[in-house]
Scaffold this active site. Sequence first.
Site: not given
Length: 425
Positions: A69, A114-116, A155
């Site tokens: 995202v 963003a992040k995944g 992360d």
Amino acid sequence: MPTALDKEEILPKNNPWQQALGQLQGVAQKINLEPWIYDRLAHCKRSVTVSMPVRMDDGSIQTFEGYRVQHNLDRGPAKGGLRFHHEVTLDEVKALAFWMTIKCAVVNIPYGGAKGGIVCDPKKLSRGEMERLTRKFASEISFLIGPDKDIPAPDVNTDPQIMAWIMDTYSMNIGYTVPGVVTGKPINIGGSEGRREATGRGVAVATFEALKTLGRDIKGSRVVIQGFGNVGSNAARTFIQMGAEVIAVSDWKGGLYDKNGLDIDDLRLYKKDGRSIADYPRAEHLSNAQLLECPCDVLVPCALQGQITKDNAQSIKAEVIVEGANGPTTPEADRLLRERGVLVVPDILANAGGVTVSYFEWVQDLQAFFWNADDVNRKLTDIMTRAFAEVYAISRREQVDLRLAAYILAIERISKALLVRGIYP
Ligand code: GLU
């Protein structure tokens, strides 16, 4: 006794994306945010869901789901980590991407957020399965990522080796080596000195500054840390270097306590062999629930979101909470802690040391010119100290807590970028 990390407790009652939107609403009201800017931040720019068939070691094929995202790109390329966890959801990833946008603006580094996430249990995957899954994901999102577009990083449950596979897969597909496509890489392929320790080190710097505002010295302070992964264990180490005593730590399985301070180096060694620190023989044992309620000066949640809730907020004895994890405090708990006068240093400030050194790594990769650990650590301390002072000044001026103050600082920075860029066409 059930621990705070048991399944029921991990799943926050409130959806994390709702929690993020609630925080946005709070600041929008406070600063009279223009409705179109509110709307822009209340929506993610891009959300991609991929399904990935992966060949397992036994020859079977298992299909995994993954997300990337990009919440916002107004201040620069999207930036944020990738987490591997069996309970990751799209809404969680959206919230984490939103917090990255805010976090990068708080420390004033030129990125959006963003992040995944990949829904998987890394404990159940072999190294080969992990590599194939990571490379599959990197290929699936390769149209989205790139040094000018979106830069993933580690992360929860992801590490430098996983970043190396992503960098290699992207580079193989494009035909040349692109170190700046991910951060948190091993140092010999363009990683930065100090990146691994950066989030924990930044948490300790934020704690030092928070205690200073109360007229306290970090030396001799009693610190309790939930989570002993990359963030928790490196924070513990820096706390000890600063003269604090780390009296309790935990991982997903349980916690340890020693009123005279735990031997963190010994614990790190114990954990290195793949053992849980909950089995460590040379300290008292306690549950994660007991750990959060332990008498101490500073509590540092460094595990997952939704750990400090309305059910345990009243029993927390710490005077200062420093959020090493993203979203560890639910909004109701936040209110209860504020009413009790507990000083909460919010995630979007406290754990920004990781993305700050990711920024340094990216800058070094783009210039192909590398800095030493002292340079990295000094620049990290400068940025964290400055961001803390800016947030603290707003909290005094506006008579609000540090979370709202950090949001005000961040959203004003993002709004300025949006207004000066304007709307196209
Ligand atoms: N995953 C970290 C965070 O939540 C670091 C992100 C990055 O370095 O891009 O801030």
